[in-house]
Design a protein around this motif. Structure first.
Motif, short mmCIF file in Angstrom:
data_model
loop_
_atom_site.label_atom_id
_atom_site.label_comp_id
_atom_site.label_asym_id
_atom_site.label_seq_id
_atom_site.Cartn_x
_atom_site.Cartn_y
_atom_site.Cartn_z
N ARG A 137 -21.88 21.15 -7.21
CA ARG A 137 -21.86 22.38 -5.78
C ARG A 137 -22.00 21.32 -4.32
O ARG A 137 -20.82 21.36 -4.05
CB ARG A 137 -22.43 23.89 -5.42
N ARG A 152 -23.09 37.58 -0.06
CA ARG A 152 -22.49 36.48 0.39
C ARG A 152 -22.41 34.73 -0.92
O ARG A 152 -21.79 33.88 -1.08
CB ARG A 152 -22.72 35.20 1.90
N ASP A 188 -23.59 30.89 6.91
CA ASP A 188 -22.82 30.37 7.09
C ASP A 188 -23.25 28.98 7.09
O ASP A 188 -22.81 27.87 7.12
CB ASP A 188 -22.01 30.53 8.41
N HIS A 247 -25.78 22.55 1.18
CA HIS A 247 -25.94 23.36 0.09
C HIS A 247 -27.69 22.33 -0.28
O HIS A 247 -27.96 21.27 -0.35
CB HIS A 247 -25.19 23.04 -0.84
N THR A 249 -24.10 27.14 3.49
CA THR A 249 -22.88 27.08 2.83
C THR A 249 -22.02 25.86 3.03
O THR A 249 -22.07 25.12 2.17
CB THR A 249 -21.71 28.30 3.28
N SER A 298 -18.03 30.95 -7.72
CA SER A 298 -19.94 31.03 -7.25
C SER A 298 -20.30 30.28 -8.48
O SER A 298 -20.51 30.15 -9.24
CB SER A 298 -19.80 32.50 -7.97
N SER A 321 -14.36 30.02 5.65
CA SER A 321 -15.20 30.92 5.79
C SER A 321 -16.69 31.79 6.75
O SER A 321 -17.05 33.06 6.21
CB SER A 321 -16.29 30.96 3.46
N LEU A 334 -25.08 32.75 -2.47
CA LEU A 334 -25.73 31.76 -2.22
C LEU A 334 -26.88 32.03 -2.51
O LEU A 334 -27.04 30.49 -3.18
CB LEU A 334 -26.31 31.67 -0.90
#
Length: 306
Positions: free
Chosen positions: A6, A293, A223, A229, A226, A36, A162, A295
């Motif tokens: 990711r 969301r 946010d 990471h 996101t 995801s 997003s 995460l």
């Protein structure tokens, strides 16, 4: 390896966005194509010991060692909390011995470089010294390890497709460019958000007016996380600040917990840390929003304690 993939996806997407942004336009981060990261169970290690070096080793070993997160030749950012002009015993900043042990494990795993920084709340020069972290890093005498103050020229504004609360915000580019990002908050009380843990520690690598984010902090933190990471979150609960946070300063507000919590899943790590304060994950909106969301995981049935 899902979490590592990711971060690599986000880093490569941003590099393309930086290169392709037209003059005057913002680079756009769009991770809608990324599935995801949360599939099946996530691993979490929680250990307790009064020997911090041994505590770090035991916790990392349970997750397969630092080599599970850092590969030879990779660049690493370790992001402790160095936000306050406070000494280690006050539990306002990450303990320097926890940070040192993590650096040493990164070097043993073959990291090309290890960088440390934080956008502090008090004077950064005093924070770096009082926390004991600057002296600790200098004492390692390694040309592969650097501690630096944030360079205001290194922030880069990014458009977040997003984003719910933040559609654009400046981020510290060295934190985005690193191959690996290890998030090392200290677990403590926070007067506005109840606690500050891994999700909130990431605010130390953003620019702008952070104070306004508290108007809708849970969505803003989702946010931010996101974009930035964390490959590994290690929560320092060797001693925890249970009142008058985040700055603290009174030793009577500090409780010795002698605990470390680590997971590649930041939401799982934060969820576990809430219980140190006799809370549950759903007591903190920042955790429930981050889980909703995508995460990470807050459901204990989906967490494998290792």
């Amino acid at each position: 390896m899902t979490s590592i993939d990711r971060r690599a996806f986000i880093r490569n997407t941003l590099r393309c966005a930086f290169a392709g942004a037209a003059f005057g336009a913002l680079p756009l981060l769009d991770i809608s194509a990324l599935a995801s990261p949360v599939q099946g169970k996530v691993r979490l290690a929680r250990r307790q010991s009064s020997d911090i070096e041994e505590l770090v080793s035991q916790t990392l070993s349970a997750l397969g060692g630092m080599e599970s997160f850092v590969r030879p030749g990779e660049t690493v950012v370790i992001k402790p909390n160095i936000g306050w002009d406070r000494t280690p015993e006050t539990a306002a900043n990450t303990h320097p011995l926890v940070v040192r042990a993590l650096i040493e494990h990164c070097l043993e795993a073959g990291a090309k470089s290890v960088d440390l920084f934080d956008r502090s709340c008090n004077d950064p020069r005093r924070c770096y010294v009082s926390s004991g972290i600057e002296e600790m890093v200098r004492g390692l005498k390694s040309d592969r390890v650097r501690i630096s103050h944030m360079d205001r020229r290194a922030y880069r504004e990014i458009a977040i497709r997003s984003g719910v609360e933040l559609q654009r915000w400046p981020f510290y580019q060295p934190a985005l460019d690193a191959d690996r990002y290890i998030n090392v908050p200290v677990a403590k009380h926070h007067g506005l958000s109840t606690l500050t843990l891994g999700l909130k520690n990431t605010m130390g690598v953003i620019g702008g007016n952070r104070g306004v984010l508290h108007r809708s902090l849970p969505e803003a933190l989702a946010d931010i996380n996101t974009v930035v990471h964390s490959d590994l979150t290690v929560i320092d609960a060797t001693r925890i600040l249970v009142a008058n946070g985040p700055q603290g300063g009174r030793l009577e507000d500090v409780r010795e917990a002698r605990t470390l919590i680590a997971s590649p899943d930041i939401v799982a790590a934060d969820s576990e840390a809430t219980r140190l304060f006799d809370l549950e994950p759903h007591d903190l909106p920042m955790i429930t929003v981050a889980a909703r969301r995508g995460l990470g995981v807050m459901d204990p049935a989906r967490v494998e304690q290792v």
